[in-house]
Write an enzyme that holds these catalytic residues in place. Structure first.
Site, PDB file in Angstrom:
ATOM      1  N   GLU A  70      31.049  -2.009 -10.775  1.00  0.00           N
ATOM      2  CA  GLU A  70      31.499  -2.460  -9.509  1.00  0.00           C
ATOM      3  C   GLU A  70      31.887  -1.147  -8.565  1.00  0.00           C
ATOM      4  O   GLU A  70      32.874  -0.235  -8.901  1.00  0.00           O
ATOM      5  CB  GLU A  70      32.693  -3.428  -9.412  1.00  0.00           C
ATOM      6  CG  GLU A  70      32.937  -3.776  -7.910  1.00  0.00           C
ATOM      7  CD  GLU A  70      33.977  -4.779  -7.763  1.00  0.00           C
ATOM      8  OE1 GLU A  70      35.235  -4.510  -8.774  1.00  0.00           O
ATOM      9  OE2 GLU A  70      34.262  -5.733  -7.033  1.00  0.00           O
ATOM     10  N   GLU A  97      40.730 -14.349  -9.477  1.00  0.00           N
ATOM     11  CA  GLU A  97      39.615 -13.912  -8.628  1.00  0.00           C
ATOM     12  C   GLU A  97      39.554 -12.408  -8.752  1.00  0.00           C
ATOM     13  O   GLU A  97      39.923 -11.554  -8.497  1.00  0.00           O
ATOM     14  CB  GLU A  97      39.823 -14.353  -7.344  1.00  0.00           C
ATOM     15  CG  GLU A  97      40.490 -15.500  -6.971  1.00  0.00           C
ATOM     16  CD  GLU A  97      39.365 -16.630  -6.980  1.00  0.00           C
ATOM     17  OE1 GLU A  97      38.370 -16.526  -7.320  1.00  0.00           O
ATOM     18  OE2 GLU A  97      39.606 -17.871  -6.681  1.00  0.00           O
ATOM     19  N   CYS A 118      34.582  -8.450  -2.329  1.00  0.00           N
ATOM     20  CA  CYS A 118      34.247  -8.666  -3.793  1.00  0.00           C
ATOM     21  C   CYS A 118      33.091  -9.403  -3.980  1.00  0.00           C
ATOM     22  O   CYS A 118      32.444  -9.231  -4.875  1.00  0.00           O
ATOM     23  CB  CYS A 118      35.348  -9.713  -4.092  1.00  0.00           C
ATOM     24  SG  CYS A 118      35.492 -11.245  -3.077  1.00  0.00           S
ATOM     25  N   LYS A 165      53.471 -10.337  -3.737  1.00  0.00           N
ATOM     26  CA  LYS A 165      53.307  -8.740  -4.085  1.00  0.00           C
ATOM     27  C   LYS A 165      52.157  -8.108  -3.475  1.00  0.00           C
ATOM     28  O   LYS A 165      50.979  -8.313  -4.011  1.00  0.00           O
ATOM     29  CB  LYS A 165      53.588  -8.482  -5.458  1.00  0.00           C
ATOM     30  CG  LYS A 165      54.057  -6.922  -5.939  1.00  0.00           C
ATOM     31  CD  LYS A 165      53.228  -5.866  -5.462  1.00  0.00           C
ATOM     32  CE  LYS A 165      52.187  -5.517  -6.375  1.00  0.00           C
ATOM     33  NZ  LYS A 165      51.430  -4.488  -5.625  1.00  0.00           N
TER      34      LYS A 165
HETATM   35  P1  NAD Z   1      43.879  -3.991  -8.310  1.00  0.00           P
HETATM   36  O1  NAD Z   1      43.573  -4.757  -9.645  1.00  0.00           O
HETATM   37  O2  NAD Z   1      43.976  -2.589  -8.531  1.00  0.00           O
HETATM   38  O3  NAD Z   1      45.015  -4.570  -7.721  1.00  0.00           O
HETATM   39  C1  NAD Z   1      45.393  -5.822  -7.069  1.00  0.00           C
HETATM   40  C2  NAD Z   1      46.841  -6.178  -7.052  1.00  0.00           C
HETATM   41  O4  NAD Z   1      47.145  -5.990  -8.384  1.00  0.00           O
HETATM   42  C3  NAD Z   1      47.600  -5.156  -6.454  1.00  0.00           C
HETATM   43  O5  NAD Z   1      48.566  -5.931  -5.719  1.00  0.00           O
HETATM   44  C4  NAD Z   1      48.271  -4.329  -7.316  1.00  0.00           C
HETATM   45  O6  NAD Z   1      49.400  -3.587  -6.912  1.00  0.00           O
HETATM   46  C5  NAD Z   1      48.482  -5.408  -8.494  1.00  0.00           C
HETATM   47  N1  NAD Z   1      48.612  -4.914  -9.755  1.00  0.00           N
HETATM   48  C6  NAD Z   1      48.135  -3.556 -10.430  1.00  0.00           C
HETATM   49  N2  NAD Z   1      48.439  -3.469 -11.650  1.00  0.00           N
HETATM   50  C7  NAD Z   1      49.377  -4.470 -11.956  1.00  0.00           C
HETATM   51  C8  NAD Z   1      49.691  -5.111 -13.120  1.00  0.00           C
HETATM   52  N3  NAD Z   1      49.886  -4.417 -14.323  1.00  0.00           N
HETATM   53  N4  NAD Z   1      50.611  -6.102 -13.165  1.00  0.00           N
HETATM   54  C9  NAD Z   1      50.626  -6.770 -12.051  1.00  0.00           C
HETATM   55  N5  NAD Z   1      49.843  -6.632 -10.825  1.00  0.00           N
HETATM   56  C10 NAD Z   1      49.333  -5.434 -10.933  1.00  0.00           C
HETATM   57  O7  NAD Z   1      42.664  -4.335  -7.322  1.00  0.00           O
HETATM   58  P2  NAD Z   1      42.318  -3.574  -5.867  1.00  0.00           P
HETATM   59  O8  NAD Z   1      41.802  -2.300  -6.134  1.00  0.00           O
HETATM   60  O9  NAD Z   1      43.564  -3.814  -4.955  1.00  0.00           O
HETATM   61  O10 NAD Z   1      41.343  -4.693  -5.172  1.00  0.00           O
HETATM   62  C11 NAD Z   1      39.929  -4.504  -5.425  1.00  0.00           C
HETATM   63  C12 NAD Z   1      39.526  -5.445  -6.531  1.00  0.00           C
HETATM   64  O11 NAD Z   1      39.854  -6.728  -6.283  1.00  0.00           O
HETATM   65  C13 NAD Z   1      37.877  -5.474  -6.689  1.00  0.00           C
HETATM   66  O12 NAD Z   1      37.510  -5.348  -8.217  1.00  0.00           O
HETATM   67  C14 NAD Z   1      37.239  -6.760  -6.050  1.00  0.00           C
HETATM   68  O13 NAD Z   1      36.283  -7.177  -6.535  1.00  0.00           O
HETATM   69  C15 NAD Z   1      38.525  -7.578  -6.417  1.00  0.00           C
HETATM   70  N6  NAD Z   1      38.567  -8.812  -5.423  1.00  0.00           N
HETATM   71  C16 NAD Z   1      38.064  -9.923  -5.972  1.00  0.00           C
HETATM   72  C17 NAD Z   1      38.233 -10.902  -5.020  1.00  0.00           C
HETATM   73  C18 NAD Z   1      37.883 -12.076  -5.493  1.00  0.00           C
HETATM   74  O14 NAD Z   1      38.068 -13.376  -4.548  1.00  0.00           O
HETATM   75  N7  NAD Z   1      37.188 -12.444  -6.685  1.00  0.00           N
HETATM   76  C19 NAD Z   1      38.447 -10.912  -3.519  1.00  0.00           C
HETATM   77  C20 NAD Z   1      38.874  -9.714  -3.288  1.00  0.00           C
HETATM   78  C21 NAD Z   1      39.090  -8.560  -4.060  1.00  0.00           C
END
Ligand code: NAD
Length: 493
Positions: free
Chosen positions: A397, A265, A299, A190
């Protein structure tokens, strides 16, 4: 403040899809409900496509296909060498399409084109790496002479649910797909709703490489709908998630009913600590790259720079001068170093932190939209100095090209400042004193530390954060461990 304006106009790749579909059991399909959502490009902020908006019934179909491929298909039972051949063909195909992948990724995410190219190559490398690893994999055997032999039987687990964010989407998908598939699982991916374009390329790449139908399934959609249904599905024993900490917490709660394996992550607010004895030019190069590469949507961004008082003024002056010269512009222009932020919602969030920062620190560079870019999600690389540890721009962040600089007097204060957030993903340390560097690494609360270096990863090393930055580790054998069950078999002699 001067910015160099790239000369090109907005580049639109040829043959863009107007509708992005799911891929279930080897076929592109729409949503059962017919629902769609709009997909924007971050330069013009106009809808260039719609995407199928997956609901519970679409997830049910995808999981059923993945489950059938797991229970009755050849993939989980194939010899590692046979699976590795498929994975290597996937890597070859990704490499061969590097230009196309990069232009689509740049168009959809706003990442500078030169950086998007690197991401496609890293995606290929992830497949090659896990192809090698599964062929070389061996498991433990323990013997009590004359009494007992015990050995470990490693097995794929089933349908893995992979939920990914919008920053470097294709590469981060590969980071989960490669280990999940190499170990014989089947998957439902997804991808993030802001950036669904490149994920659909996997379908053809996998088909051409000989991955059996049903092994890879893709459902587009919103997190609260498609993502939620995947997390709650009883036939999905594993969820590997990358995204925001708060989303991770929701997923953790929702996965509890079915006791799923979880890899999380999450977000970060990583410190870059520069001591007075550091190679200053190298530290400044790295600290610029750390927060302004990938538009700051990284990230592991070093978004808090802690600088020893003796070199603080010099550091701030040199750093701000360099930040002001960063080329902001159309992501497709090869001269561009910072492109457009992914989406207007995210732009608003980052812009609001820039405004907050103006009352929390001393603005040294940037401070909002560059004058030469009146449209699109552009924010000038923004540098605040003298930021106190209780400031929001120190603690939260931002995930954009915004950095907070804070002075420290001695090693103890540097460590206390470094550890003074809820996050613990990465830390960067710059000093010529290696004893200090190793001691600092030991005590800093971060899953990954770079000493006098930045963000180059060896794929064998653990990847993951501590505190609010994550749970569990992936990378190398840790990914193999996450995606497999280790059954202990005991034989009495
Ligand atoms: P997000 O949490 O908004 O979304 C990530 C994914 O989760 C998307 O596919 C979204 O549709 C899905 N999602 C959202 N709500 C959900 C739910 N209730 N149930 C299941 N899935 C759900 O994050 P984002 O804004 O897409 O990405 C940015 C974030 O990701 C930042 O906080 C960044 O630090 C983090 N990130 C972490 C790493 C790591 O390796 N630690 C790597 C890249 C990004």
């Amino acid at each position: 403040m001067t910015f160099t304006a790239p000369e090109t106009t907005h580049y639109v790749p040829k043959d863009l899809p107007t509708h992005i579909q799911h891929f279930i059991n080897g076929e592109f399909v729409g949503s059962v409900s017919g629902k769609t959502f709009d997909v924007l490009d971050p330069v013009s902020n106009t809808n260039y496509a719609t995407a199928a908006a997956g609901q519970k019934e679409d997830i049910d179909l995808a999981v059923a296909a993945a489950r059938e491929a797991f229970v009755n298909g050849p993939w989980p039972k194939m010899k590692p060498r046979e699976r590795a051949r498929v994975l290597n063909r996937i890597a070859d195909a990704v490499e061969a399409q590097e230009e196309r992948l990069a232009e689509l990724e740049t168009f959809d995410t706003g990442l500078p084109i030169t950086q998007a190219k690197g991401q496609a190559l890293r995606a290929a490398e992830n497949f090659r790496f896990f192809a090698d690893l599964i062929v070389a994999q061996f498991d433990d055997a323990m013997k009590v002479p004359g009494s007992q032999i015990n050995y470990v039987n490693r097995k794929p687990i089933g349908v893995a649910g992979l939920i990914t964010p919008w920053n470097t989407p294709f590469m981060l998908e590969s980071w989960k797909l490669a280990p999940a598939l190499s170990t014989g699982n089947t998957v439902v991916l997804k991808p993030a709703e802001f950036t669904p374009l490149s994920a659909s390329l996997w379908a053809q790449i996998f088909k051409d490489a000989g991955l059996p139908d049903g092994v890879f399934n893709l459902v587009n959609g919103l997190g609260e709908e498609a993502g939620d249904a995947l997390v709650k599905h009883p036939d999905v024993p594993l969820i590997s998630f990358t995204g925001e900490t708060t989303t991770g917490q929701t997923i953790f709660r929702n996965a509890a009913a079915n006791l799923k394996g979880l890899s999380m992550e999450l977000g970060g607010k990583s410190p870059c600590v520069v001591f007075a004895d550091a190679d200053l030019d190298a530290a400044i190069d790295s600290a610029l790259f750390g927060v302004f590469s990938l538009n700051g949507e990284r990230c592991t961004a070093g978004s808090r720079i802690l600088v020893e008082r003796a070199i603080y003024d010099e550091f701030c002056e040199k750093y701000a001068a360099r930040a002001k010269n960063i080329v902001v512009g159309d992501p497709h222009d090869p001269k561009t170093q910072v492109g457009a932020l992914v989406h207007p919602e995210h732009y608003e969030k980052v812009a609001s932190y820039v405004e907050i920062g103006k009352s929390e620190g001393r603005l040294l560079a940037g401070g909002g939209r560059p004058e030469h870019l009146p449209e699109g999600n552009y924010i000038a690389p923004t540098v605040f100095a003298d930021v106190a540890p209780d400031a929001r721009i120190f603690q939260e962040e931002i995930f954009g090209p915004v950095v907070a600089i804070t002075p420290f007097e001695n090693d103890d204060e540097a460590l206390a400042l470094a550890n003074n957030t809820k996050y613990g993903l990465a830390a960067y340390i710059w000093t010529q004193n290696l004893t200090r560097a190793h001691n600092f690494a030991q005590n800093v609360e971060a899953g990954m530390v770079w000493l006098n270096s930045h963000n180059v990863r060896d794929l064998r090393t653990p990847f993951g954060g501590v505190k609010a930055s994550g749970l569990g580790h992936e990378g190398g054998y840790r990914s193999i461990d996450f995606y497999t069950d280790q059954q202990a078999v005991h034989i009495t002699l």
